[in-house]
Enzyme design. Structure first.
Site, PDB file in Angstrom:
ATOM      1  N   VAL A  39     -15.453 125.766  28.299  1.00  0.00           N
ATOM      2  CA  VAL A  39     -15.631 126.961  27.469  1.00  0.00           C
ATOM      3  C   VAL A  39     -16.446 128.027  28.216  1.00  0.00           C
ATOM      4  CG1 VAL A  39     -17.691 126.156  26.210  1.00  0.00           C
ATOM      5  CG2 VAL A  39     -16.053 127.651  25.089  1.00  0.00           C
ATOM      6  N   ASP A  40     -17.373 127.589  29.047  1.00  0.00           N
ATOM      7  CA  ASP A  40     -18.203 128.491  29.854  1.00  0.00           C
ATOM      8  C   ASP A  40     -17.311 129.370  30.752  1.00  0.00           C
ATOM      9  OD1 ASP A  40     -20.411 129.596  31.048  1.00  0.00           O
ATOM     10  OD2 ASP A  40     -21.058 127.779  32.088  1.00  0.00           O
TER      11      ASP A  40
HETATM   12  P1  ADP Z   1     -20.092 120.869  27.845  1.00  0.00           P
HETATM   13  O1  ADP Z   1     -20.444 121.015  29.311  1.00  0.00           O
HETATM   14  O2  ADP Z   1     -21.195 121.340  26.927  1.00  0.00           O
HETATM   15  O3  ADP Z   1     -19.566 119.521  27.517  1.00  0.00           O
HETATM   16  P2  ADP Z   1     -17.375 121.994  27.863  1.00  0.00           P
HETATM   17  O4  ADP Z   1     -16.989 123.423  27.982  1.00  0.00           O
HETATM   18  O5  ADP Z   1     -16.956 121.081  28.967  1.00  0.00           O
HETATM   19  O6  ADP Z   1     -18.954 121.979  27.612  1.00  0.00           O
HETATM   20  O7  ADP Z   1     -16.789 121.426  26.514  1.00  0.00           O
HETATM   21  C1  ADP Z   1     -17.332 121.727  25.246  1.00  0.00           C
HETATM   22  C2  ADP Z   1     -16.207 121.802  24.248  1.00  0.00           C
HETATM   23  O8  ADP Z   1     -15.595 123.085  24.323  1.00  0.00           O
HETATM   24  C3  ADP Z   1     -15.087 120.777  24.459  1.00  0.00           C
HETATM   25  O9  ADP Z   1     -14.837 120.151  23.215  1.00  0.00           O
HETATM   26  C4  ADP Z   1     -13.913 121.638  24.889  1.00  0.00           C
HETATM   27  O10 ADP Z   1     -12.680 121.092  24.413  1.00  0.00           O
HETATM   28  C5  ADP Z   1     -14.204 122.943  24.195  1.00  0.00           C
HETATM   29  N1  ADP Z   1     -13.573 124.150  24.742  1.00  0.00           N
HETATM   30  C6  ADP Z   1     -13.092 124.387  25.979  1.00  0.00           C
HETATM   31  N2  ADP Z   1     -12.595 125.644  26.056  1.00  0.00           N
HETATM   32  C7  ADP Z   1     -12.765 126.216  24.822  1.00  0.00           C
HETATM   33  C8  ADP Z   1     -12.449 127.487  24.260  1.00  0.00           C
HETATM   34  N3  ADP Z   1     -11.875 128.452  24.962  1.00  0.00           N
HETATM   35  N4  ADP Z   1     -12.780 127.696  22.951  1.00  0.00           N
HETATM   36  C9  ADP Z   1     -13.379 126.743  22.218  1.00  0.00           C
HETATM   37  N5  ADP Z   1     -13.708 125.537  22.699  1.00  0.00           N
HETATM   38  C10 ADP Z   1     -13.395 125.264  23.987  1.00  0.00           C
END
Ligand code: ADP
Length: 186
Positions: A39-40
């Site tokens: 998501v980042d």
């Molecule tokens: P972390 O490092 O905190 O685990 P991640 O980004 O790897 O963060 O994952 C956190 C959650 O965000 C996961 O459940 C992933 O499926 C979700 N995610 C990834 N991309 C998006 C998006 N564009 N919008 C919403 N959620 C997302």
């Protein structure tokens, strides 16, 4: 699904958080605030370079962001006015304060939003991607933290949205929210 807790509506949707039109969206960042995967990466790609510039300034001023804390930047090219960057815990088996740190990531983000008098905020499922937090356990902590905030602290915040990336995450959060609303009288 929507549950009203005092004056705050807590809702669950599936979708891409970068498209949300709430005042703020929350980024599951890492301590370096330099963007990354999941998501980042999606938020920085959609929001453009202005967000990363602000993140760099924050790190230059106050150092790396510890897990459980939150900072705020503008939303760059996003529909949301602000991005609140928080860092969830890396899952290390459950005996390393993961639940407290995860709850703190939600609460600190909400407190920052209150400080800016924002009314609506969207969260992704923090820590459940690269950081490996089991989804069911993370959903229980996330929902409990947000409900507690709505009960005890919310003034300007009227809407809290969990934007879940897919049906599996949605159903775990729905189960957690149902369970907590059966246990409590709001
Ligand atoms: P972390 O490092 O905190 O685990 P991640 O980004 O790897 O963060 O994952 C956190 C959650 O965000 C996961 O459940 C992933 O499926 C979700 N995610 C990834 N991309 C998006 C998006 N564009 N919008 C919403 N959620 C997302």
């Amino acid at each position: 699904m929507i549950v009203k807790v005092k004056k705050t509506a807590i809702s669950l949707v599936t979708g891409d958080i970068t498209l949300q039109k709430t005042d703020a969206i929350v980024n599951a960042a890492n301590s370096g605030l330099m963007g990354g995967s999941g998501v980042d990466g999606a938020i920085h790609r959609a929001g453009g370079p202005a967000i990363l510039e602000e993140c760099k300034k924050i790190v230059a001023e106050q150092g790396r962001l510890p897990a459980g804390k939150a900072v705020i930047t503008s939303g760059g090219n996003l529909a949301a006015r602000y991005v609140i960057h928080t860092v969830g815990p890396v899952w290390r088996g459950g005996n390393d304060n993961e639940a407290e740190i995860l709850a703190s990531a939600y609460l600190e983000s909400l407190r920052l939003a209150e400080k800016r008098n924002l009314t609506c905020i969207s969260f992704p499922s923090i820590s459940t991607g690269a950081y490996g937090y089991p989804l069911k356990a993370a959903a229980a902590v996330a929902v409990a933290a947000v409900v507690k905030f709505a009960e005890e602290e919310a003034v300007s915040i009227k809407e809290i949205v969990f934007v879940l990336f897919g049906e599996v995450a949605y159903s775990e959060y729905a189960r957690a929210l149902e369970k907590i609303s059966q246990q409590r009288y709001f």
